[in-house]
Design a protein around this motif. Sequence first.
Motif, PDB file in Angstrom:
ATOM      1  N   ALA A 249       0.829  -1.206   0.000  1.00 10.22           N
ATOM      2  CA  ALA A 249       0.000   0.000   0.000  1.00 10.22           C
ATOM      3  C   ALA A 249       0.864   1.256   0.000  1.00 10.22           C
ATOM      4  CB  ALA A 249      -0.924  -0.006   1.215  1.00 10.22           C
ATOM      5  N   ILE A 250       1.909   1.263   0.819  1.00  7.28           N
ATOM      6  CA  ILE A 250       2.792   2.424   0.868  1.00  7.28           C
ATOM      7  C   ILE A 250       3.531   2.584  -0.456  1.00  7.28           C
ATOM      8  CG2 ILE A 250       4.772   3.450   2.046  1.00  7.28           C
ATOM      9  CD1 ILE A 250       2.113   3.325   3.674  1.00  7.28           C
ATOM     10  N   ARG A 251       3.968   1.454  -1.028  1.00 12.26           N
ATOM     11  CA  ARG A 251       4.676   1.491  -2.307  1.00 12.26           C
ATOM     12  C   ARG A 251       3.775   2.020  -3.426  1.00 12.26           C
ATOM     13  NH1 ARG A 251       6.706  -3.544  -2.073  1.00 12.26           N
ATOM     14  NH2 ARG A 251       5.183  -4.412  -3.503  1.00 12.26           N
ATOM     15  N   ALA A 252       2.457   1.771  -3.296  1.00  9.99           N
ATOM     16  CA  ALA A 252       1.504   2.269  -4.294  1.00  9.99           C
ATOM     17  C   ALA A 252       1.204   3.753  -4.119  1.00  9.99           C
ATOM     18  CB  ALA A 252       0.204   1.462  -4.211  1.00  9.99           C
ATOM     19  N   GLY A 253       1.774   4.354  -3.076  1.00 14.47           N
ATOM     20  CA  GLY A 253       1.574   5.785  -2.865  1.00 14.47           C
ATOM     21  C   GLY A 253       0.411   6.132  -1.968  1.00 14.47           C
ATOM     22  N   HIS A 254      -0.244   5.124  -1.370  1.00 20.78           N
ATOM     23  CA  HIS A 254      -1.370   5.407  -0.489  1.00 20.78           C
ATOM     24  C   HIS A 254      -0.870   5.951   0.849  1.00 20.78           C
ATOM     25  CE1 HIS A 254      -4.170   2.385  -2.755  1.00 20.78           C
ATOM     26  NE2 HIS A 254      -3.502   3.183  -3.565  1.00 20.78           N
ATOM     27  N   ARG A 255      -1.678   6.823   1.442  1.00 16.91           N
ATOM     28  CA  ARG A 255      -1.267   7.497   2.669  1.00 16.91           C
ATOM     29  C   ARG A 255      -1.911   6.844   3.895  1.00 16.91           C
ATOM     30  NH1 ARG A 255      -2.946  12.233   3.727  1.00 16.91           N
ATOM     31  NH2 ARG A 255      -4.717  12.221   2.300  1.00 16.91           N
ATOM     32  N   PRO A 256      -1.130   6.526   4.908  1.00 15.52           N
ATOM     33  CA  PRO A 256      -1.696   5.955   6.126  1.00 15.52           C
ATOM     34  C   PRO A 256      -2.223   7.028   7.066  1.00 15.52           C
ATOM     35  CG  PRO A 256       0.685   6.030   6.318  1.00 15.52           C
ATOM     36  CD  PRO A 256       0.352   6.554   4.945  1.00 15.52           C
ATOM     37  N   ARG A 257      -3.326   6.699   7.763  1.00 16.14           N
ATOM     38  CA  ARG A 257      -3.826   7.568   8.835  1.00 16.14           C
ATOM     39  C   ARG A 257      -3.151   7.228  10.147  1.00 16.14           C
ATOM     40  NH1 ARG A 257     -10.007   8.485   7.592  1.00 16.14           N
ATOM     41  NH2 ARG A 257     -10.382   7.936   9.755  1.00 16.14           N
ATOM     42  N   SER A 258      -2.914   5.928  10.355  1.00 15.73           N
ATOM     43  CA  SER A 258      -2.249   5.465  11.574  1.00 15.73           C
ATOM     44  C   SER A 258      -1.897   4.002  11.395  1.00 15.73           C
ATOM     45  CB  SER A 258      -3.143   5.646  12.806  1.00 15.73           C
ATOM     46  OG  SER A 258      -4.286   4.806  12.731  1.00 15.73           O
ATOM     47  N   PHE A 259      -1.093   3.494  12.327  1.00 12.28           N
ATOM     48  CA  PHE A 259      -0.739   2.084  12.371  1.00 12.28           C
ATOM     49  C   PHE A 259      -1.120   1.527  13.743  1.00 12.28           C
ATOM     50  CE2 PHE A 259       2.222   4.112   9.469  1.00 12.28           C
ATOM     51  CZ  PHE A 259       2.298   3.231   8.397  1.00 12.28           C
ATOM     52  N   LEU A 260      -1.455   0.226  13.768  1.00  9.26           N
ATOM     53  CA  LEU A 260      -1.697  -0.480  15.029  1.00  9.26           C
ATOM     54  C   LEU A 260      -0.983  -1.813  14.937  1.00  9.26           C
ATOM     55  CD1 LEU A 260      -3.180  -0.887  17.787  1.00  9.26           C
ATOM     56  CD2 LEU A 260      -5.085  -1.865  16.465  1.00  9.26           C
ATOM     57  N   MET A 261      -0.136  -2.109  15.932  1.00  8.89           N
ATOM     58  CA  MET A 261       0.636  -3.351  15.860  1.00  8.89           C
ATOM     59  C   MET A 261       1.086  -3.781  17.247  1.00  8.89           C
ATOM     60  SD  MET A 261       4.168  -1.824  14.200  1.00  8.89           S
ATOM     61  CE  MET A 261       3.232  -0.864  12.997  1.00  8.89           C
TER      62      MET A 261
ATOM     63  N   ALA B 240       0.145  -6.655  12.424  1.00  7.40           N
ATOM     64  CA  ALA B 240       0.112  -5.220  12.135  1.00  7.40           C
ATOM     65  C   ALA B 240      -1.083  -4.859  11.258  1.00  7.40           C
ATOM     66  CB  ALA B 240       1.405  -4.792  11.444  1.00  7.40           C
ATOM     67  N   LEU B 241      -1.630  -3.686  11.508  1.00  8.06           N
ATOM     68  CA  LEU B 241      -2.704  -3.105  10.710  1.00  8.06           C
ATOM     69  C   LEU B 241      -2.344  -1.654  10.399  1.00  8.06           C
ATOM     70  CD1 LEU B 241      -5.948  -4.218  12.589  1.00  8.06           C
ATOM     71  CD2 LEU B 241      -5.495  -4.679  10.177  1.00  8.06           C
ATOM     72  N   ALA B 242      -2.849  -1.172   9.296  1.00  7.47           N
ATOM     73  CA  ALA B 242      -2.739   0.253   8.989  1.00  7.47           C
ATOM     74  C   ALA B 242      -4.084   0.738   8.483  1.00  7.47           C
ATOM     75  CB  ALA B 242      -1.663   0.515   7.939  1.00  7.47           C
ATOM     76  N   ALA B 243      -4.571   1.835   9.076  1.00  3.71           N
ATOM     77  CA  ALA B 243      -5.761   2.507   8.559  1.00  3.71           C
ATOM     78  C   ALA B 243      -5.286   3.452   7.458  1.00  3.71           C
ATOM     79  CB  ALA B 243      -6.464   3.276   9.667  1.00  3.71           C
ATOM     80  N   MET B 244      -5.709   3.158   6.233  1.00  4.79           N
ATOM     81  CA  MET B 244      -5.202   3.880   5.064  1.00  4.79           C
ATOM     82  C   MET B 244      -6.272   4.805   4.491  1.00  4.79           C
ATOM     83  SD  MET B 244      -2.163   2.493   4.793  1.00  4.79           S
ATOM     84  CE  MET B 244      -1.699   3.268   3.239  1.00  4.79           C
ATOM     85  N   HIS B 245      -5.852   5.978   4.033  1.00  2.00           N
ATOM     86  CA  HIS B 245      -6.751   6.849   3.275  1.00  2.00           C
ATOM     87  C   HIS B 245      -7.083   6.166   1.948  1.00  2.00           C
ATOM     88  CE1 HIS B 245      -6.394  10.445   5.816  1.00  2.00           C
ATOM     89  NE2 HIS B 245      -5.125  10.109   5.969  1.00  2.00           N
ATOM     90  N   ARG B 246      -8.356   6.112   1.617  1.00  3.71           N
ATOM     91  CA  ARG B 246      -8.739   5.551   0.321  1.00  3.71           C
ATOM     92  C   ARG B 246      -8.275   6.467  -0.809  1.00  3.71           C
ATOM     93  NH1 ARG B 246     -13.183   1.697  -0.550  1.00  3.71           N
ATOM     94  NH2 ARG B 246     -13.417   0.594   1.417  1.00  3.71           N
ATOM     95  N   PRO B 247      -7.732   5.873  -1.866  1.00  2.82           N
ATOM     96  CA  PRO B 247      -7.381   6.700  -3.025  1.00  2.82           C
ATOM     97  C   PRO B 247      -8.646   7.196  -3.722  1.00  2.82           C
ATOM     98  CG  PRO B 247      -7.127   4.377  -3.548  1.00  2.82           C
ATOM     99  CD  PRO B 247      -7.450   4.445  -2.078  1.00  2.82           C
ATOM    100  N   ALA B 248      -8.515   8.245  -4.491  1.00  3.27           N
ATOM    101  CA  ALA B 248      -9.648   8.752  -5.257  1.00  3.27           C
ATOM    102  C   ALA B 248     -10.122   7.685  -6.233  1.00  3.27           C
ATOM    103  CB  ALA B 248      -9.240  10.009  -6.020  1.00  3.27           C
ATOM    104  N   PRO B 249     -11.451   7.527  -6.401  1.00  3.40           N
ATOM    105  CA  PRO B 249     -11.956   6.517  -7.343  1.00  3.40           C
ATOM    106  C   PRO B 249     -11.426   6.756  -8.754  1.00  3.40           C
ATOM    107  CG  PRO B 249     -13.736   7.409  -5.986  1.00  3.40           C
ATOM    108  CD  PRO B 249     -12.534   8.279  -5.740  1.00  3.40           C
ATOM    109  N   ILE B 250     -11.124   5.681  -9.446  1.00  4.49           N
ATOM    110  CA  ILE B 250     -10.631   5.798 -10.814  1.00  4.49           C
ATOM    111  C   ILE B 250     -11.823   5.848 -11.772  1.00  4.49           C
ATOM    112  CG2 ILE B 250     -10.410   3.280 -11.093  1.00  4.49           C
ATOM    113  CD1 ILE B 250      -7.965   3.866 -12.897  1.00  4.49           C
ATOM    114  N   ALA B 251     -11.752   6.718 -12.741  1.00  2.00           N
ATOM    115  CA  ALA B 251     -12.807   6.820 -13.746  1.00  2.00           C
ATOM    116  C   ALA B 251     -12.763   5.600 -14.663  1.00  2.00           C
ATOM    117  CB  ALA B 251     -12.644   8.093 -14.563  1.00  2.00           C
TER     118      ALA B 251
END
Length: 272
Positions: free
Chosen positions: A47-59, A103-114
């Motif tokens: 997810a991080i490699r794809a450029g998605h932004r995390p809100r937080s991590f829990l582990m 480990a878990l990460a709460a990730m911001h959803r990316p913008a929907p793709i057209a």
Amino acid sequence: MPIIQVTDPGDERLQDYFHLTDVALRSRDEPGKGLYMAESSKVIERAIRAGHRPRSFLMTERWLGDLAGVLRVVAERDGDVPVYVGTPGVVEAITGFNLHRGALAAMHRPAPIALDDLLSGARRIAVLEDIVDHTNVGAVLRSAAALGVDGVVVSPRCADPLYRRSVRVSMGAAISLPHHRIAAWPGGLAELRDAGFTLVALALSDDAVSLDDFERALPGKIAWLLGTEGSGLSPAAIAAADVVVKIPMMAGVDSLNVAAASAVAFWASRPR
């Protein structure tokens, strides 16, 4: 990165992680909050490699070392993102399950793709009609990514590809493989045909051709239509297809699970 020790399972800062086993709640809640859950170090890294932004991590603490590199990347790219650390018992009390992947990460959803963007340059896509089991969605997406499918279109009532279980079962393919939720069903399938795709229904209709025969002369662009568990594709979806294909069966078995069937179809039509 701020490392925050947590001891109270009711800590309000951890609301994103509360009751993750409640499918109805999470399916309704996660998209509305603009988040999805990445579970396990491998999926988080993807997810991080794809450029998605995390809100937080829990582990749990033992996973801090495994994710040190990922946390460094996040710190450099996104700044301070809270990393909540608790004992296995506390983490289980928060989430509702034993987080054996640690480990878990709460990730911001990316913008929907057209849809036009998803179809641009694609040669093979999968279209999922009302598949409600998140495990099946994840398995289909994992096979799709592995076997050369370029994107996924889901019907309005299909399970969320970014629901935690779908992401986990797909081993992160749900993150890297673009998907679009189509608004009109099955009318929206006409947009795929207009983009040059042959609509191929995987079903047991009387007029279905064998996958062996279909494979001999593959169309340039294929949209595989895959139906829900149990009843399969709806009559309306089958009627919208250009061709119906079935997988030859042996030993008196009439059909395969949708995830298994999709893998066979994707393999048969893989890019040569």
